[in-house]
Design an enzyme around this catalytic site. Sequence first.
Site, PDB file in Angstrom:
ATOM      1  N   CYS A  49      21.435  -8.229  63.942  1.00 38.74           N
ATOM      2  CA  CYS A  49      21.880  -7.220  64.900  1.00 38.74           C
ATOM      3  C   CYS A  49      20.759  -6.239  65.218  1.00 38.74           C
ATOM      4  CB  CYS A  49      23.071  -6.448  64.335  1.00 38.74           C
ATOM      5  SG  CYS A  49      24.560  -7.450  64.138  1.00 38.74           S
ATOM      6  N   HIS A  88      24.673  -1.916  67.345  1.00 39.32           N
ATOM      7  CA  HIS A  88      25.676  -1.040  66.726  1.00 39.32           C
ATOM      8  C   HIS A  88      25.014  -0.002  65.826  1.00 39.32           C
ATOM      9  CE1 HIS A  88      25.524  -2.793  62.598  1.00 39.32           C
ATOM     10  NE2 HIS A  88      25.191  -3.906  63.246  1.00 39.32           N
TER      11      HIS A  88
END
Length: 399
Positions: free
Chosen positions: A345, A327
Site C-alpha cells: 500500500c 491509506h
Amino acid sequence: MFPKKTLLSTAGILAAVLLISACSSSSGNSPANSTGTSTESGESPVSVTIDPAGGADVNPATPVVVKAEHGKLTDVTVTNADKGKQVKGELAGDGLSWKTVEPLGYGSTYKIVAHAQGTDGKPVEQQSRVSTLNPKQQANPNLIPAPSAVASGGVGVGQPIVFAFGQPVKNKAEVEKKLSVESTPKQEGSWYWIDDKNVHYRPKVYWQPGTTLKVSAMIYGVDFGNGVYGATDRTETYKVHDSWVAKADGDTEQMQIFHNGQLAKSMPISMGKDATPTHLGAHVISDKHENYTMDSCTYGVCQGQPGYYKANEKWSLRISNDGEFVHENPNSVGAQGSSNVSHGCINLNAANAQWFYQNMGLGDVVEVTNSGGPQLPVWDLYGDWSKSWADWQAGSAIK
C-alpha cells in the site's frame, strides 16, 4: 334493284356489328379481373402478409411486421398466448403496415391476428402463431462502476467502462458490435476482452474533464454462443469530473497530486517494501472507505502464514484488486518520506490521508514509479492503462 330479302339481311348484319362495338372496351382489356370486379375501378381484394410467418425458435428481438396490399390494415394484435398480454405495436399512417415496438419474450408463444379491408370494400382476417427461442442461460450487462455509486460525483479521468456478463461469451465479436460508448466531446477509445466474461473500454489517453459518456449494451436477443443469449438492453450515462492525478515516486518517497494539471499538494509516503513492492504503472481508484479492515487473507496470505496481517485502517482508497490501497498508517509515519516499508500500500500520515480521501474519488488516477515492483497486470481490476494503445486495440474482438 336488290330483292327485299337481301336488304333485310344486310341491315341485320350492320346492327349486330354496331351492338358488338358498343359493348367492347376501347382499350381491348378483359372487362373483369379474377374476382369479377372491374380492374378499371381499382377495386381488389386485400392481401395481408405477416413476418415472421410462423414457426418455432424465433428470435424475440425480431419485430413482428404486418403488411397490406390492395387495401389497408384496420387493426393488428400480437398476444402472449400464455399470459394474455398484448405486445405494443404501431400502425403506419398510411395503414399499409404495422410493427411491434417492444420485444417479445424468450420461450413464449404469440398469437397474431390482423384485420384489413381491400379496395373492394371487403374485410379480411389473417392469423399466425410464433414461438420464441428459449435460451439455456441469459447474460446480464452488469456495469462497473455501478451507475448508482457515481451518480452525484461522476468518475475520474482514468475510469474504464466495464461490462461484466456473468456468463461466458463465445461470440465476442457479435456481442462487441452491440456495445457502444459515445463520448462528448468525442474521444478515441476501444474495447478489450479481459477474459470470456469481462470486456473493458478506455480512451487512448485519459478522458477529458467534463466529458459525458453514454454507454449502451443492446444485447437482448444476441447469441453469445453455447446456448447463452443477452438478457436485456441497457443504456447509462456517466459524467467525468475534474482531473485528479497523483504521482507516487518510490525513489523520493513523495507523492504529488495534480488537479486539472496543476500541482495541488505534495506529501511524504511509504510504499511497498522489497518483499512486497507496490505495482508499477497507472492505478485507478475503485473504492473508498473512511474505515476499512485490511486482511491479507483476501489475497491468499492467511493467519499462521508468513506476512499475514489484519488491521483496521482509516481513509482508505483501493487502487488495485490484490490489496493495494492509499491509506493512513500511523505505524509507518517515521518511514514516510524516507523508506518503503508497507505490504504494497501507499501509506500516509493522518492529515495527508484525510486530505487525499476528501479530494480523490472513483476513477481518479495514482501513477506509481520506481517502486521496484512489477507492472500492474491488465486483469487486476483496472490495470487497463498498463497496455500500450496498440496492444489495447488488439484486445478487441472486431478485427
